[in-house]
Design an enzyme around this catalytic site. Sequence first.
Site, PDB file in Angstrom:
ATOM      1  N   ASP A  86       0.837  -1.191  -0.055  1.00 53.27           N
ATOM      2  CA  ASP A  86      -0.010  -0.148   0.025  1.00 53.27           C
ATOM      3  C   ASP A  86       0.969   1.361  -0.078  1.00 53.27           C
ATOM      4  OD1 ASP A  86       0.772  -0.753   2.788  1.00 53.27           O
ATOM      5  OD2 ASP A  86      -0.538   1.138   3.123  1.00 53.27           O
ATOM      6  N   ASP A  89       5.706   0.207   3.530  1.00 54.60           N
ATOM      7  CA  ASP A  89       5.834  -0.863   4.195  1.00 54.60           C
ATOM      8  C   ASP A  89       5.449  -2.162   3.193  1.00 54.60           C
ATOM      9  OD1 ASP A  89       3.290  -0.559   3.969  1.00 54.60           O
ATOM     10  OD2 ASP A  89       2.655  -1.000   5.896  1.00 54.60           O
ATOM     11  N   TYR A 237      -6.118   0.508   8.680  1.00 53.89           N
ATOM     12  CA  TYR A 237      -6.986   0.755   7.543  1.00 53.89           C
ATOM     13  C   TYR A 237      -8.537   0.078   8.329  1.00 53.89           C
ATOM     14  CZ  TYR A 237      -3.413   1.993   4.399  1.00 53.89           C
ATOM     15  OH  TYR A 237      -2.700   2.511   3.718  1.00 53.89           O
ATOM     16  N   GLU A 477       5.624   9.714   3.231  1.00 52.14           N
ATOM     17  CA  GLU A 477       5.292   8.504   2.609  1.00 52.14           C
ATOM     18  C   GLU A 477       4.438   8.499   1.442  1.00 52.14           C
ATOM     19  OE1 GLU A 477       3.527   5.806   5.686  1.00 52.14           O
ATOM     20  OE2 GLU A 477       4.193   4.119   4.719  1.00 52.14           O
TER      21      GLU A 477
END
Length: 497
Positions: A86, A89, A237, A477
């Site tokens: 995603d 990571d 999430y 990120e």
Amino acid sequence: MARNPSHFPASFRRLSLAFSLLCLLPVPHCSAGAHNYHDALRKSLLFFEGQRSGKLPPDQRLRWRKDSALHDGATAGVDLTGGYYDAGDNVKFGFPMAFTTTLLSWSIIDFGRNMGGEVGNAVKAVRWATDYLLKATAKDGVIYVQVGDAFSDHRCWERPEDMDTPRTVYKIDRNNPGSDVAGETAAALAAASIVFRSRDPAYSRVLLDRAVKVFEFADRHRGAYSSSLYHAVCPFYCDFNGYQDELLWAAAWLHKASRRRLYREYIVRNEVVLRAGETINEFGWDNKHAGINVLISKEVLMGKENDLKSFQIMADGFICSILPGISHPQVQYSPGGLIIKPGSCNMQHVTSLSFLLLAYSNYLSHANRVVPCGQTSATPALLKRLAKRQVDYILGDNPLGMSYMVGYGARYPRRIHHRGSSIPSVNNHPGHIGCRDGSQYYFTQSPNPNTLVGAVVGGPNISDYFPDARPFYQESEPTTYTNAPLVGLLAYFSVHS
Ligand SMILES: *[C@@H]1O[C@H](CO)[C@@H](O)[C@H](O)[C@H]1NC(C)=O
């Protein structure tokens, strides 16, 4: 990672302040030259190759990445290799992956004709996800919604190619429902079936048939996946916003893909209930409301579906809420002109809301309409200018003169919060780099050795300030769902700039 405020140990955060001055001193000025939107489009698609999990194909262009996670699913006796990581990571989270797929597909459906030679790469980016989503939904009554234990993963700074943390498989079923992730998965499969309709009709039919089944499952067994999977998916999430919006969203995409009355009737019948608690100007992996309203408005504006008129009224309300300088601004802007929403990874909101502005402006143009907002009104041309302003900000027209897309422009983020990008590649360092051994690459002030071309990072704060440092993950990120809507925006502006 989307929301977790502590997804990396505190010890890894200590150095953060040391970086701040570096970026504050020079305030060069906005280079307002014309942008090369087509180049940015090409790069925005390359990024998805950097996020690939599984066995990489021979035509992989981002060569510093190698095969990874080749046994995903094995512990559950299924093949769950492939799909996308995603963000920075190495976890495969089904909920944001499905949303990414829906938005990539919408980008192609509305703006594919503006992509020139890049359309093939855009379609490949969708297929990389749908091949995975088909595996994840292959068993009736079960959907695999995540691979990888997020807490173990986040305690390590490891390349995906070296990853040795538990690849735990998480699923939903009748007794542990998840209408949120199942609804978004159905939406993704349905939207992608439109992308493949003329390009690969057989694949398109497989996608649509699966979307129908997955939606039935989502609707019949209602619930939020974060009830049964709380410890796996939260706070990453977690379904904060409820699953109702995903059911409407999935029905809207199924209606668009199949043209079956059944879905339109579902929308009309369930509209009031499923809309409870609606916020008009939210659109992201968790909250679909503004997207639903814009998507369904297209039908209304084409004069086809008058019993869906309320969606268009809501879409108009969304537009008025986002106009800068109107009496009750509900969306904030930084002094440099960037949309700012609370929560982490601001740029995801910038790209998804800008996508809706552009899509809606096209629907309005075709219907020869403007949006009435109190004393003023918003023309399609105004909406396009607003969307373009956001895209230009991302590409470097901002107080720091910084492009927020890696590899685009002279000045862009060099220390993004991304494991694979920040650790030497397998090409240059074939030996295993273990969980804690990666921390030297996390802490160093040196730039990342591997350029994750096209990655758009979380971006600056409300003061247009950006710390180019890995510990500031909210700013530094990238995520797949930030890039997905940007693909459509860049395609459009590469032809209409
Ligand atoms: C943005 O970041 C800078 C540098 O850390 C800080 O001084 C400023 O207060 C921040 N702005 C806001 C509104 O948080």
